[in-house]
Structures are given as structure tokens and as C-alpha cells.
Design a protein around this motif. Structure first.
Motif, PDB file in Angstrom:
ATOM      1  N   CYS A  19     -13.417   9.989 -16.941  1.00 34.55           N
ATOM      2  CA  CYS A  19     -13.529  11.445 -17.086  1.00 34.55           C
ATOM      3  C   CYS A  19     -12.334  12.022 -17.847  1.00 34.55           C
ATOM      4  O   CYS A  19     -11.176  11.657 -17.589  1.00 34.55           O
ATOM      5  CB  CYS A  19     -13.625  12.102 -15.711  1.00 34.55           C
ATOM      6  SG  CYS A  19     -13.888  13.888 -15.792  1.00 34.55           S
ATOM      7  N   LEU A 230     -20.084  21.405 -12.069  1.00 31.87           N
ATOM      8  CA  LEU A 230     -20.381  20.221 -12.872  1.00 31.87           C
ATOM      9  C   LEU A 230     -21.317  20.551 -14.029  1.00 31.87           C
ATOM     10  O   LEU A 230     -21.179  20.001 -15.128  1.00 31.87           O
ATOM     11  CB  LEU A 230     -20.996  19.137 -11.989  1.00 31.87           C
ATOM     12  CG  LEU A 230     -20.072  18.559 -10.909  1.00 31.87           C
ATOM     13  CD1 LEU A 230     -20.849  17.637  -9.980  1.00 31.87           C
ATOM     14  CD2 LEU A 230     -18.908  17.818 -11.534  1.00 31.87           C
ATOM     15  N   SER A 236     -22.762  17.082 -15.346  1.00 28.03           N
ATOM     16  CA  SER A 236     -23.953  16.748 -14.570  1.00 28.03           C
ATOM     17  C   SER A 236     -24.958  17.885 -14.693  1.00 28.03           C
ATOM     18  O   SER A 236     -24.608  19.005 -15.079  1.00 28.03           O
ATOM     19  CB  SER A 236     -23.589  16.518 -13.094  1.00 28.03           C
ATOM     20  OG  SER A 236     -24.738  16.337 -12.301  1.00 28.03           O
ATOM     21  N   LYS A 237     -26.196  17.602 -14.352  1.00 24.89           N
ATOM     22  CA  LYS A 237     -27.221  18.641 -14.294  1.00 24.89           C
ATOM     23  C   LYS A 237     -27.430  19.120 -12.860  1.00 24.89           C
ATOM     24  O   LYS A 237     -28.290  19.961 -12.611  1.00 24.89           O
ATOM     25  CB  LYS A 237     -28.537  18.108 -14.857  1.00 24.89           C
ATOM     26  CG  LYS A 237     -28.474  17.755 -16.341  1.00 24.89           C
ATOM     27  CD  LYS A 237     -29.818  17.248 -16.841  1.00 24.89           C
ATOM     28  CE  LYS A 237     -29.729  16.908 -18.331  1.00 24.89           C
ATOM     29  NZ  LYS A 237     -31.038  16.385 -18.843  1.00 24.89           N
ATOM     30  N   LYS A 238     -26.632  18.594 -11.942  1.00 26.00           N
ATOM     31  CA  LYS A 238     -26.791  18.903 -10.526  1.00 26.00           C
ATOM     32  C   LYS A 238     -25.767  19.933 -10.061  1.00 26.00           C
ATOM     33  O   LYS A 238     -24.603  19.893 -10.454  1.00 26.00           O
ATOM     34  CB  LYS A 238     -26.663  17.635  -9.695  1.00 26.00           C
ATOM     35  CG  LYS A 238     -27.726  16.590  -9.998  1.00 26.00           C
ATOM     36  CD  LYS A 238     -27.503  15.332  -9.182  1.00 26.00           C
ATOM     37  CE  LYS A 238     -28.551  14.281  -9.488  1.00 26.00           C
ATOM     38  NZ  LYS A 238     -28.328  13.036  -8.713  1.00 26.00           N
TER      39      LYS A 238
END
Length: 305
Positions: A19, A230, A236-238
Motif C-alpha cells: 500500500c 477505502l 476498495s469498493k467496500k
């Protein structure tokens, strides 16, 4: 009762290996004032001799090296870890069991029936350990009844099933059942002091709120600052809530609940995601927490009750 924070980060640790968010990149470059953190786990003792390991993170070997009290060196092979308790079946809370396979006896292991199912079917980690030290499974009751653990007679535990989510490999994923994830109210019979521990908490319920109000210290989910943290970063898509984590900010967020606790309650966030801006100790979010009397757990933190 003494609690030692072995690891305070969410899955992936901080900095996360792949990351380059502002936190991870800033920590590596030295441009962000923050502390590196391993993945979430705590150890609890009532006598400073026998320790209960709550969750076994992938970073367990590093955590053991950093906390010499868990290696009393009384024999050729030794450990002060007397039993292990799992809060859920997530990879960041269970993978460390692989690293403890050289134990000379079967591990006394406490977890709920759904967690045991996940770790013998979806991710058959416990089956693999049967080829090494093995485990003796003890079922954690989730009906509100207090229970004790051998060797920790002075401590009493009450498990509360939480609204959260099961691991991606679980048959319960996105269809959670009671016991996929628990919070723990731990009481020291000698001091009467209580800790409420919930590194994963997706929704506040009346029984959870009652337990938090009864505790002298709460060590609770601090994964994300906002629900869309996120998503906003493109990581992320969450959302936080969809993953089973109550964000700190926003209506009904963790900070709004912590503000309602008695002023004497010690309030600490744990399981901090690498993207969470509270990791920056010079940042406005960290300052907001401190002004509200909320602490951010760090590796090596000690809590005495």
C-alpha cells in the motif's frame, strides 16, 4: 487484570506491504508522524504468570519477540501462553496458529461453534494443526452466560454475539449467524474491574451498549475513520459497514457512542486500518480523538484494571 496489546492494526498491518496510501507512504518516507503496527491481538493475565492469547495474528512471532514475558524460559521448550481465545475466524486473527504448531501439548482453544466450523471446513486450519500439536476445543457460549477458563480462575468472561460479517471463505459470508464475531466482557473477580473488548463491531445493539457501559475500559473497533474511507481512496469498493466495522465518524459512528459513556470509562480504539487518518499523530483526526478523551491503541500498550 493486565492487558498487553500485542498488535493494534487491522488486516495487513501498518504499513501494509503493498500500500502507498498517504499513511503507508508517509511512514516509509518519514513524512508522517506515526507508529508501525502489527495485526490485532492482545494478551490478558490475572497473575502476571499465565497469559490468555486473544486472537493469533500472522505477526505472532514478531509480537512474541517483542514481549519477553511470554517466554519465561523455565524449560527447554516453554511459553507463558496458557490458552487461546478467538474472537472470529478472520485470517488476521487466526493465521498465527500455524506458527504455534510446535507447542508440546494440545492447545486449549476457545471459540464459538460458527468459528470452529469455519476453521475446520472453509479454512481447515484446525484440521492441519491436528498433524502437529492439535487443539482441545472449548465452545464459547453466546447465550449471555458467563464462563471461566482453566488457569484463569480469577477472570470471568461473557461473550456477546455481534452484528458483523464472516470471512470471505465462510459459508456464512454476507449471511452472518450469531457467533461469527463476538465481543467479550472480561471481569476481574479480585478487583471488580471490567474490560469490554470488540476489535470488530459493525452495529451497536442494546446488549453491546449495556456491556460497554458496565466496563471500566473499552477496547473497540477503530478500523476506519469514515464509512467510505477505502472507496474514496480507491483502495476498495467496500464500505466500512459492509465489512462489519462501525466507522468513527458520521451519524451513529463509534465516536458518537463513546462520547456517551461515563467520563470515568477509558476509551481505546484498536484494529486500526492502514488508511485511517488517526494514525497520523500530527493530524486533525488524531487531535479530535485526544480532545474527546479517546486513545488509539499501539503495539506494546498496557492496560491495568
Amino acid at each position: 487484570m493486565r492487558i498487553h496489546v500485542l498488535g493494534s492494526a487491522a488486516g495487513g498491518g501498518f504499513p501494509q506491504w503493498n500500500c502507498n496510501c498517504p499513511n503507508c507512504d508517509g511512514l516509509r518516507r518519514g513524512t508522517v508522524k506515526a507508529r508501525a503496527r502489527t495485526q490485532s491481538s492482545i494478551a490478558i493475565t490475572g497473575d502476571n504468570t499465565r497469559w490468555l492469547l486473544c486472537n493469533a495474528s500472522p505477526d505472532i512471532l514478531t509480537q512474541l519477540q517483542r514481549f519477553p514475558e511470554l517466554q519465561p524460559a523455565r524449560a527447554l521448550r516453554d511459553t507463558a501462553i496458557t490458552a487461546i481465545l478467538l474472537m472470529d475466524a478472520q485470517i488476521d486473527h487466526t493465521t498465527g496458529l500455524y506458527m504455534l504448531r510446535e507447542h508440546r501439548e494440545r492447545w486449549p482453544l476457545w471459540c464459538t461453534a460458527p468459528v470452529h466450523e469455519d476453521l475446520t471446513r472453509g479454512n481447515p486450519l484446525l484440521n492441519l494443526l491436528g498433524h502437529y500439536c492439535g487443539v482441545d476445543w472449548n465452545t464459547i457460549p453466546i447465550d449471555g452466560q458467563a464462563f471461566t477458563i482453566a488457569a484463569f480462575e480469577g477472570l470471568r468472561f461473557t461473550a456477546l454475539p455481534l452484528i458483523s460479517n464472516a470471512p470471505p471463505y465462510s459459508p456464512h459470508r454476507d449471511r452472518p449467524v450469531a457467533g461469527d464475531n463476538i465481543g467479550l466482557l472480561i471481569e476481574d473477580a479480585n478487583t471488580g474491574k471490567r474490560l469490554f473488548y470488540a476489535p470488530g463491531l459493525g452495529e451497536m445493539e442494546a446488549r453491546v451498549w449495556d456491556a460497554m457501559n458496565r466496563a471500566d475500559a473499552v477496547l473497540v473497533d477503530g478500523t476506519c475513520w469514515t464509512d467510505t474511507e477505502l472507496v474514496d481512496l480507491g483502495a476498495s469498493k467496500k464500505t466500512a459497514r459492509s465489512m462489519g466495522h462501525l466507522p468513527q465518524q458520521g451519524e451513529g459512528g463509534m465516536l458518537s457512542w463513546l462520547a456517551q459513556l461515563p467520563s470515568s470509562t477509558r476509551r481505546i480504539l484498536i484494529h486500526i486500518n492502514n488508511t485511517n487518518p488517526i494514525l497520523d499523530e500530527d493530524g486533525p483526526q488524531y487531535a479530535e480523538l485526544r480532545a474527546a478523551g479517546v486513545e488509539v491503541a499501539y503495539d506494546g500498550m498496557e492496560i491495568i484494571l
